[in-house]
Design an enzyme around this catalytic site. Structure first.
Site, mmCIF file in Angstrom:
data_model
loop_
_atom_site.group_PDB
_atom_site.id
_atom_site.type_symbol
_atom_site.label_atom_id
_atom_site.label_comp_id
_atom_site.label_asym_id
_atom_site.label_seq_id
_atom_site.Cartn_x
_atom_site.Cartn_y
_atom_site.Cartn_z
ATOM 1 N N CYS A 87 0.830 -1.210 0.000
ATOM 2 C CA CYS A 87 0.000 0.000 0.000
ATOM 3 C C CYS A 87 0.862 1.257 0.000
ATOM 4 C CB CYS A 87 -0.954 -0.004 1.193
ATOM 5 S SG CYS A 87 -0.139 -0.177 2.799
ATOM 6 N N HIS A 380 -1.648 1.122 7.598
ATOM 7 C CA HIS A 380 -2.096 1.037 6.204
ATOM 8 C C HIS A 380 -2.080 2.430 5.591
ATOM 9 C CE1 HIS A 380 -4.172 -0.384 2.681
ATOM 10 N NE2 HIS A 380 -5.178 0.448 2.877
#
Length: 438
Positions: A87, A380
């Protein structure tokens, strides 16, 4: 005066003949590497001049105005598959592929590969990636080739561990800068890096450091190239310099709310004079002796794209932690107060705001924000990107959803990307383009 285009048949004919001769000359002197590069579809292909037909002329006559992009326009909005803790890469790719000038460069096939092995060229892969993301294909793209090349050229990012998005950005810009040297048609004398590749043209700024001797007040100035500005946050181990209490001014559209730190506050701290102390004496060129001094950083040259990095991850001898302090940032930013040319208007580190904000040369518009959710050990990355004008979208790997401006401005913020509103020709300082049209 109207800045419209004027076409002349004779000049057009001369231009076509000259272009044909230039292409013949280039073909006769091309190297084996160039032949390899030209064999790759879409990379540096020579397209024929568009000769308008009678039906096309009629269509142009009926539609003289430029087509406007509607709110339902989705070209360029394509998710990226997470290949295992990637990510950090996906959010940076979304920010880069929505950088207006970089997008125009790659979508117009401006890259000329000069690497012995074009399959190892990161710029070629970025060119292919731009074409994929702007192909109109709605299915998520799998950026496995990009990840493979990153592992080859930036080995410290290899593996499936979670990496830092800011570290990936700097590594990617460095590799792109090295691989696109072949696109450097000419050297810019006033470029701090003496490089005129597309990466330096867009992202490189000049950071000026002034060290002032406290004895003779002599000033030693150095200018270093920079791709981003890393800003300290309140709550970190380093002392933070807050705004004066009770102040109610509005800076860059940021109304100062007690207890809320703004991007302008961070920039004020970054550009304030810093006393180096008796333990860090320097040898003054004028005094020819070691003296105490003060150091001040300002922007000597602003980049086209300004990237601001909030130091949210703190690694010290005592602890490792993430700083979650909310930082307010504006949609439009004026960098004039932080320029070296504005240094004389400062007094004791206090920001003197310009009375006339009509100077658009140093104004920027926000077009991408990278966020990090979670802790230092587990988190994240996502990003917000401006698709066109006030249309914002949240990119969460393969999922892209529409977002509001409030969603963007209320986000925590880790990396902020601002684009200059007005571009200028370096030599003539002639305004060329207003990027707010994007």
């Amino acid at each position: 005066m109207c800045k419209d285009y004027v076409y002349d048949k004779d000049i057009e004919q001369i231009a076509k003949e000259e272009q044909g001769e230039a292409l013949k000359l280039q073909a006769s002197t091309s190297t084996e590497v160039s032949h390899q590069q030209c064999s790759v579809p879409g990379l540096g292909e020579k397209y024929p001049t568009w000769e308008t037909t009678k039906p096309e002329l009629e269509l142009l006559g009926h539609n003289p105005r430029r087509r406007r992009i509607t709110s339902s326009f989705t070209i360029g909005l394509r998710g990226l598959i997470n290949l295992g803790n990637t990510c950090f890469m996906n959010c940076i790719v979304q920010a880069l592929t929505h950088t207006p000038i970089l997008r125009d460069f790659f979508l117009s096939d401006r890259h000329r590969c000069e690497m012995p092995s074009p399959e190892l060229c990161l710029v070629c892969e970025m060119s292919s990636l731009f074409r994929e993301l702007y192909s109109g294909n709605p299915s998520p793209h799998v950026p496995y080739k990009l990840l493979h090349l990153v592992w080859i050229h930036a080995r410290h990012l290899a593996g499936y561990r979670q990496q830092d998005a800011h570290e990936f950005l700097i590594a990617a810009l460095d590799v792109l800068h090295r691989h696109c040297k072949g696109d450097d048609v000419g050297k810019a004398a006033n470029n701090p890096n003496h490089c005129n590749c597309i990466i330096d043209q867009i992202f490189t700024g000049g950071l000026q450091s002034d060290v002032t001797c406290q004895a003779c007040h002599g000033v030693s100035t150095t200018i270093d190239p920079c791709w981003d500005i890393s800003l300290d946050l309140p709550g970190s181990c380093t002392s933070f310099w807050p705004m004066s209490p009770g102040r109610e001014t509005s800076v860059n559209g940021e109304s100062h709310i007690p207890g809320i730190t703004t991007l302008t506050d961070c920039l004020r701290r970054f550009t304030r004079p810093e006393h180096l102390g008796s333990s860090a004496k320097i040898k003054c060129g004028s005094c020819q002796s070691y003296q105490e001094s003060t150091k001040q950083l300002t922007m000597n040259k602003l980049p086209v794209v300004a990237c601001f990095h909030f130091k949210r991850f703190e690694h010290s001898a005592k602890q490792r932690r993430k700083i979650t302090t909310y930082i307010s940032f504006p949609l439009e930013l004026d960098m004039t107060p932080f320029m070296a040319s504005s240094k004389e208007s400062r007094m004791n580190g206090q920001l003197q705001l310009p009375t006339n904000s009509g100077n658009n040369e140093n104004k920027y518009s926000l077009f991408a924000v990278v966020n990090h959710q979670g802790t230092l050990e587990s988190g994240h990355y996502t990003s917000f990107i401006r698709h066109h004008k006030d249309q914002w979208f949240k990119c969460d790997d393969a999922v892209i959803t529409k977002a509001s401006i409030k969603d963007v401005l209320d986000s925590e913020g880790y990396l902020l990307f601002y684009h200059k509103q007005v571009l200028e020709h370096e030599s003539e300082k002639v305004k060329e383009m207003n990027t707010q049209a994007y």
